[in-house]
Design a protein around this motif. Structure first.
Motif, PDB file in Angstrom:
ATOM      1  N   ASP A   1      36.086  -1.770 -11.449  1.00 31.07           N
ATOM      2  CA  ASP A   1      37.250  -2.139 -10.644  1.00 31.07           C
ATOM      3  C   ASP A   1      38.173  -0.955 -10.377  1.00 31.07           C
ATOM      4  O   ASP A   1      39.149  -1.090  -9.629  1.00 31.07           O
ATOM      5  CB  ASP A   1      38.047  -3.246 -11.343  1.00 31.07           C
ATOM      6  CG  ASP A   1      37.230  -4.499 -11.565  1.00 31.07           C
ATOM      7  OD1 ASP A   1      36.419  -4.834 -10.670  1.00 31.07           O
ATOM      8  OD2 ASP A   1      37.384  -5.140 -12.622  1.00 31.07           O
TER       9      ASP A   1
ATOM     10  N   ARG B   1      42.437  -5.065 -13.068  1.00 25.92           N
ATOM     11  CA  ARG B   1      41.306  -4.138 -13.087  1.00 25.92           C
ATOM     12  C   ARG B   1      40.589  -4.288 -14.428  1.00 25.92           C
ATOM     13  O   ARG B   1      40.594  -3.370 -15.264  1.00 25.92           O
ATOM     14  CB  ARG B   1      41.797  -2.694 -12.901  1.00 25.92           C
ATOM     15  CG  ARG B   1      42.503  -2.449 -11.569  1.00 25.92           C
ATOM     16  CD  ARG B   1      43.281  -1.144 -11.550  1.00 25.92           C
ATOM     17  NE  ARG B   1      44.406  -1.178 -12.492  1.00 25.92           N
ATOM     18  CZ  ARG B   1      45.589  -1.706 -12.230  1.00 25.92           C
ATOM     19  NH1 ARG B   1      45.821  -2.240 -11.038  1.00 25.92           N
ATOM     20  NH2 ARG B   1      46.557  -1.722 -13.128  1.00 25.92           N
TER      21      ARG B   1
ATOM     22  N   PHE C   1      37.337   1.994  -8.971  1.00 25.66           N
ATOM     23  CA  PHE C   1      36.969   2.796  -7.805  1.00 25.66           C
ATOM     24  C   PHE C   1      36.514   1.897  -6.664  1.00 25.66           C
ATOM     25  O   PHE C   1      36.008   0.791  -6.893  1.00 25.66           O
ATOM     26  CB  PHE C   1      35.841   3.772  -8.154  1.00 25.66           C
ATOM     27  CG  PHE C   1      36.209   4.785  -9.208  1.00 25.66           C
ATOM     28  CD1 PHE C   1      36.838   5.961  -8.856  1.00 25.66           C
ATOM     29  CD2 PHE C   1      35.917   4.561 -10.545  1.00 25.66           C
ATOM     30  CE1 PHE C   1      37.175   6.902  -9.817  1.00 25.66           C
ATOM     31  CE2 PHE C   1      36.242   5.491 -11.509  1.00 25.66           C
ATOM     32  CZ  PHE C   1      36.881   6.671 -11.144  1.00 25.66           C
ATOM     33  N   ASP C   2      36.656   2.415  -5.441  1.00 29.54           N
ATOM     34  CA  ASP C   2      36.093   1.709  -4.300  1.00 29.54           C
ATOM     35  C   ASP C   2      34.630   2.102  -4.161  1.00 29.54           C
ATOM     36  O   ASP C   2      34.039   2.717  -5.060  1.00 29.54           O
ATOM     37  CB  ASP C   2      36.893   1.988  -3.023  1.00 29.54           C
ATOM     38  CG  ASP C   2      36.962   3.472  -2.683  1.00 29.54           C
ATOM     39  OD1 ASP C   2      36.084   4.237  -3.128  1.00 29.54           O
ATOM     40  OD2 ASP C   2      37.897   3.863  -1.948  1.00 29.54           O
ATOM     41  N   GLU C   3      34.023   1.793  -3.007  1.00 27.29           N
ATOM     42  CA  GLU C   3      32.594   2.049  -2.850  1.00 27.29           C
ATOM     43  C   GLU C   3      32.270   3.540  -2.758  1.00 27.29           C
ATOM     44  O   GLU C   3      31.106   3.938  -2.872  1.00 27.29           O
ATOM     45  CB  GLU C   3      32.069   1.339  -1.598  1.00 27.29           C
ATOM     46  CG  GLU C   3      32.676   1.814  -0.273  1.00 27.29           C
ATOM     47  CD  GLU C   3      34.049   1.217  -0.016  1.00 27.29           C
ATOM     48  OE1 GLU C   3      34.658   1.557   1.018  1.00 27.29           O
ATOM     49  OE2 GLU C   3      34.508   0.400  -0.853  1.00 27.29           O
TER      50      GLU C   3
ATOM     51  N   TRP D   1      48.635   0.934  -9.264  1.00 26.34           N
ATOM     52  CA  TRP D   1      48.229   0.633 -10.642  1.00 26.34           C
ATOM     53  C   TRP D   1      49.364   0.813 -11.642  1.00 26.34           C
ATOM     54  O   TRP D   1      49.390   0.157 -12.680  1.00 26.34           O
ATOM     55  CB  TRP D   1      47.028   1.495 -11.045  1.00 26.34           C
ATOM     56  CG  TRP D   1      47.275   2.969 -11.184  1.00 26.34           C
ATOM     57  CD1 TRP D   1      47.154   3.914 -10.210  1.00 26.34           C
ATOM     58  CD2 TRP D   1      47.677   3.666 -12.363  1.00 26.34           C
ATOM     59  NE1 TRP D   1      47.461   5.153 -10.712  1.00 26.34           N
ATOM     60  CE2 TRP D   1      47.782   5.043 -12.027  1.00 26.34           C
ATOM     61  CE3 TRP D   1      47.966   3.278 -13.674  1.00 26.34           C
ATOM     62  CZ2 TRP D   1      48.160   6.015 -12.944  1.00 26.34           C
ATOM     63  CZ3 TRP D   1      48.344   4.250 -14.596  1.00 26.34           C
ATOM     64  CH2 TRP D   1      48.437   5.594 -14.236  1.00 26.34           C
TER      65      TRP D   1
ATOM     66  N   PRO E   1      33.608   6.581  -4.795  1.00 22.62           N
ATOM     67  CA  PRO E   1      34.518   7.142  -5.804  1.00 22.62           C
ATOM     68  C   PRO E   1      34.876   8.600  -5.557  1.00 22.62           C
ATOM     69  O   PRO E   1      35.964   9.035  -5.900  1.00 22.62           O
ATOM     70  CB  PRO E   1      33.738   6.992  -7.109  1.00 22.62           C
ATOM     71  CG  PRO E   1      32.686   5.982  -6.833  1.00 22.62           C
ATOM     72  CD  PRO E   1      32.349   6.124  -5.393  1.00 22.62           C
TER      73      PRO E   1
ATOM     74  N   SER F   1      43.411   4.713  -8.543  1.00 23.73           N
ATOM     75  CA  SER F   1      42.447   3.629  -8.687  1.00 23.73           C
ATOM     76  C   SER F   1      42.527   2.682  -7.498  1.00 23.73           C
ATOM     77  O   SER F   1      43.512   2.650  -6.761  1.00 23.73           O
ATOM     78  CB  SER F   1      42.706   2.862  -9.982  1.00 23.73           C
ATOM     79  OG  SER F   1      43.932   2.173  -9.902  1.00 23.73           O
ATOM     80  N   ARG F   2      41.485   1.887  -7.355  1.00 24.15           N
ATOM     81  CA  ARG F   2      41.419   0.915  -6.271  1.00 24.15           C
ATOM     82  C   ARG F   2      42.422  -0.212  -6.507  1.00 24.15           C
ATOM     83  O   ARG F   2      42.794  -0.500  -7.638  1.00 24.15           O
ATOM     84  CB  ARG F   2      40.005   0.333  -6.208  1.00 24.15           C
ATOM     85  CG  ARG F   2      39.787  -0.663  -5.082  1.00 24.15           C
ATOM     86  CD  ARG F   2      38.340  -1.110  -5.026  1.00 24.15           C
ATOM     87  NE  ARG F   2      37.955  -1.881  -6.202  1.00 24.15           N
ATOM     88  CZ  ARG F   2      36.751  -2.414  -6.366  1.00 24.15           C
ATOM     89  NH1 ARG F   2      35.806  -2.215  -5.460  1.00 24.15           N
ATOM     90  NH2 ARG F   2      36.468  -3.114  -7.448  1.00 24.15           N
ATOM     91  N   GLY F   3      42.858  -0.825  -5.424  1.00 23.28           N
ATOM     92  CA  GLY F   3      43.705  -2.000  -5.546  1.00 23.28           C
ATOM     93  C   GLY F   3      45.180  -1.668  -5.448  1.00 23.28           C
ATOM     94  O   GLY F   3      45.563  -0.578  -5.029  1.00 23.28           O
TER      95      GLY F   3
ATOM     96  N   SER G   1      38.496  10.155  -6.782  1.00 22.39           N
ATOM     97  CA  SER G   1      39.722   9.728  -6.108  1.00 22.39           C
ATOM     98  C   SER G   1      40.936   9.939  -7.004  1.00 22.39           C
ATOM     99  O   SER G   1      40.847   9.875  -8.233  1.00 22.39           O
ATOM    100  CB  SER G   1      39.627   8.256  -5.714  1.00 22.39           C
ATOM    101  OG  SER G   1      39.415   7.442  -6.854  1.00 22.39           O
TER     102      SER G   1
END
Length: 468
Positions: A144, A139, A146-148, A131, A150, A126-128, A123
């Motif tokens: 933390d 993170r 990557f999501d489910e 960033w 990547p 980053s997730r969330g 990706s």
């Protein structure tokens, strides 16, 4: 904030006055048209900062040669150098899967080379929450980032820029350096040897403040400067024009205390094509590549909230352009840096080094290898280079399968570029010890074109050459 500011600060080296004025004018255009609170630029020529200048639009907002700006993704070039150091030390291979060195990684099967070249398919972000504008404490663990899912694309097939991919490279560095933080490794192994004391993970005075400029009004908004934690290898560093000048000189010449010139040349070799169908650039191993006004450049751009940065190097002219601004958007920072280098290259093109004879005693056996050789009926010429090196090129006309070769201790040579990069050149001798032919990656070069008695694969017609 509506003060017009000063007229700019300029420092110069040995460039001509007309060139210096053109550089300052280009910097001023970038700052004014881009509506940047401040903009700083420099040109590095022959390994030294030959010119630097600054423009500001608010009191106290200007940078200077020793003032820090955040450099964003130029950070990735430093991370890549650390990884290539590990490779050159034999601690990893570029083809190694990440999981071999970083247990429990979210992407254990992607290779080190794929992470360096942004071809891992991971990706882009980053997730969330965003960033770059939020603290790294959100993170705290590698999981933390990557999501489910990547991976967005198949690994190794396409260029897909991945910021968290470089976070994984930071973890790789820490793992192979005994758990030491990657920033500490960077300071000890790279920054200190190169004298880059003003390149840091956190800002150190004097430094600029980052701003957002309203798109439809000439007003400002301060931007946060967060510690991004695990994402710091993607864009955390702060630096100065002076330090980036040292970095540009290193990326061209190398420094055996840090990384050799041959490895740096490997880093700027294209790895995979970019994602666009029409493009004038690509990506190597931690270095961006760009064609600009007919010149081939390498370097990197960077952005973080409140900051833009760009560093472009023209190795053919041994000149680099650097541009830094303290705003989130506005200035065409990449074009500005490339133009600064181009102005010097166009107005004061590089003067070639004087020709000199080879150093040391002459090796008559090597000299005997020089001159015309033939691959089939194609005429080539072999020339002797420094350090017992050889060069093979087509005797006339463009194209051909030429290369430069480095001498090895076993009496062979290794191709450094062109078609025969990485291939082995061997001198094959007959029973009487005389030279029979050259074997270059199974290509047979003989002293004559298709000689009847020559060692040509497939043999030569017994009647030899003939007219109509």
């Amino acid at each position: 904030m509506n003060s017009p500011g000063d007229d700019g600060v300029e420092q110069s080296g040995a460039l001509l006055p007309e060139t210096r004025r053109a550089l300052l004018r280009r910097l001023a255009i970038g700052q004014a048209q881009g509506r940047a609170p401040s903009m700083t630029g420099a040109v590095v020529r022959d390994g030294e900062v030959a010119w630097s200048g600054a423009r500001q639009g608010i009191p106290g907002g200007a940078g200077g040669a020793g003032v820090q700006y955040r450099i964003g993704s130029i950070t990735k070039t430093f991370v890549a150098v650390l990884v290539l150091r590990l490779r050159d030390e034999g601690l990893l291979s570029l083809g190694d899967p990440l999981g071999k060195h970083v247990p429990g990684s979210a992407a254990p099967d992607v290779t080190v080379a794929q992470l360096l070249a942004h071809s891992s398919g991971l990706s882009a972000e980053s997730r969330g929450p965003w960033w770059e504008r939020t603290p790294g404490s959100l993170r705290p663990e590698p999981g933390d980032l990557f999501d489910e899912n990547p991976r967005r694309l198949p690994a190794g097939r396409q260029h897909h820029y991945s910021n968290p991919g470089y976070a994984l490279l930071g973890s790789l560095i820490e793992q192979l350096r005994g758990g030491r933080p990657w920033g500490e490794v960077l300071r000890h192994e790279v920054l200190e040897p190169l004298g880059m004391s003003r390149t840091t993970l956190q800002p150190q005075a004097p430094h600029t403040e980052g701003w957002a400029v309203h798109p439809w009004a000439d007003v400002l908004l301060p931007e946060p400067a967060q510690d991004t934690g695990l994402m710091s290898p993607a864009g955390q560093l702060w630096s100065t024009i002076e330090d980036l000048g040292r970095w540009a000189a290193f990326l061209v010449r190398g420094d055996d205390r840090v990384l050799g010139a041959a490895t740096l040349a490997e880093m700027r070799t294209p790895a995979v094509p970019p994602e666009d169908t029409e493009w004038d650039g690509g990506y190597g191993l931690g270095l961006q590549l760009m064609r600009w006004n007919g010149r081939l450049l390498f370097g990197h751009t960077g952005s973080m909230p409140g900051f833009l940065a760009s560093l472009w190097i023209d190795p053919a002219e041994d000149v680099a352009g650097i541009a830094l601004a303290n705003c989130t958007s506005g200035p065409a920072i990449s074009a500005a840096a490339a133009d600064l280098a181009g102005i010097v290259a166009d107005r004061e093109p590089r003067i070639p080094e004087p020709w000199q004879p080879l150093a040391g005693p002459l090796d008559e056996d090597l000299l005997a290898l020089t001159g015309p050789w033939y691959w089939g009926a194609h005429p080539y010429v072999v020339r002797l280079a420094a350090d017992r090196g050889l060069q093979i090129s087509l005797m006339s006309g463009p194209g051909g399968r030429g290369s430069r070769f480095r001498a090895e201790s076993d009496g062979t040579w290794t191709g450094l570029d062109g078609y025969f990069m990485g291939e082995r050149l061997r001198v094959v001798r007959g029973e009487d010890g005389s030279v029979s032919h050259l074997d270059v990656g199974t290509f047979v070069f003989t002293r004559g074109p298709y000689e009847p008695a020559g060692p040509v694969p497939g043999g030569v017609d017994a009647e030899g050459w003939r007219g109509r």
